[in-house]
Scaffold this active site. Structure first.
Site, short mmCIF file in Angstrom:
data_model
loop_
_atom_site.label_atom_id
_atom_site.label_comp_id
_atom_site.label_asym_id
_atom_site.label_seq_id
_atom_site.Cartn_x
_atom_site.Cartn_y
_atom_site.Cartn_z
N TRP A 83 -1.14 86.87 -8.92
CA TRP A 83 -1.54 86.20 -10.15
C TRP A 83 -1.51 84.68 -9.95
CZ3 TRP A 83 -4.42 86.34 -14.05
CH2 TRP A 83 -4.28 85.42 -15.08
N GLU A 111 -7.34 89.14 -14.86
CA GLU A 111 -6.45 90.18 -14.30
C GLU A 111 -7.22 91.03 -13.30
OE1 GLU A 111 -3.28 90.41 -14.43
OE2 GLU A 111 -2.79 89.14 -16.13
N TYR A 151 2.79 78.55 -17.61
CA TYR A 151 2.20 79.85 -17.92
C TYR A 151 3.29 80.81 -18.41
CZ TYR A 151 0.16 84.45 -17.36
OH TYR A 151 -0.25 85.73 -17.60
#
Length: 187
Positions: A46, A38, A16
Site C-alpha cells: 500500500w 486498492e 494516511y
C-alpha cells in the site's frame, strides 16, 4: 504516540494512518478512487501506491467515473507510458471496467455509497486486535463483497483487496488496541 505497527516514519504514511485509514468514507467518487487504488496494490505494498496516489489522481481525471468510462485504447496507451503509476495494462483496464460497473451500481442503488455500505448495514465494524498478526487478510464478509463486485463486472476485487478496502474506507476499524486511534473512528 503509539500507532499501528504497519506505519513507517514517512509523514505521508503517518498522515494516511492518522487521518484516513479506518475513518468512514461516504463520498461516491472517493469510494471509487479507493477501490481502484486498492486494486492497483495487488502484488505490491500500500505504501508504494500511496506514494503514487497524486499521480494516479492526475492520470485518471481525479477518478471521476464519468470521465474514466470514456477512456479508449489511445488513453490506455498514454497511461502505459506514465511513470507515475503502475504501468500494468490489466490494472489500467480494470479502472475503466470498474467505471462502467460503478455506473450500473449507481443506476441500481442510487449511489455507490448505498451499495458498498450496505454490506455492513451502514455501521462500521469495530475490531479489537492487539497485534497485527491477529488482523485477518480477508473475512467471510470480504469474500461476499468480492463475489458480488465481480458479478457486477468489477475487476481486481478479490477478498483480500476487498478487506483492505473495507479497512481503508472505515467499514472495518482495525486500529490495534495499542494505537492512539483505537477505539474511535477518528484519531
Amino acid at each position: 504516540m503509539q500507532r499501528c505497527d504497519w506505519v513507517n516514519s514517512d509523514p505521508l504514511y503517518i498522515n494516511y494512518h492518522d487521518h484516513e485509514w479506518g475513518i468512514p468514507l461516504y463520498d461516491d467518487q472517493k469510494l471509487f478512487e479507493m477501490l481502484n487504488l486498492e486494486g492497483a496494490q495487488a502484488g505490491l505494498s500500500w505504501y508504494t501506491i500511496l506514494k503514487k496516489r497524486e499521480n494516479y489522481r492526475q492520470a485518471f481525471d481525479g477518478f471521476d467515473p464519468s470521465k474514466v468510462i470514456h477512456y479508449d485504447e489511445r488513453k490506455i496507451a498514454e497511461l502505459l507510458l506514465n511513470p507515475g503509476i503502475i504501468r500494468n495494462k490489466r490494472k489500467i483496464q480494470a479502472v475503466i471496467d470498474n467505471a462502467h460497473a460503478y455506473h450500473r451500481v449507481v443506476e441500481e442503488f442510487g449511489s455507490f455509497r448505498t451499495y458498498i455500505w450496505g454490506f455492513v448495514d451502514d455501521k462500521p465494524i469495530m475490531n479489537h486486535f492487539s497485534s497485527s498478526e491477529d488482523v485477518p487478510s480477508s473475512t467471510a464478509l470480504s469474500l461476499r463483497m468480492s463475489k458480488d463486485l465481480k458479478k457486477r463486472g468489477f475487476k481486481f476485487v478479490g477478498p483480500t483487496i476487498c478487506y483492505a478496502y473495507m479497512q481503508a474506507i472505515g467499514m472495518v476499524n482495525d486500529h490495534l488496541t495499542t494505537c492512539f486511534c483505537y477505539p474511535s473512528s477518528t484519531c
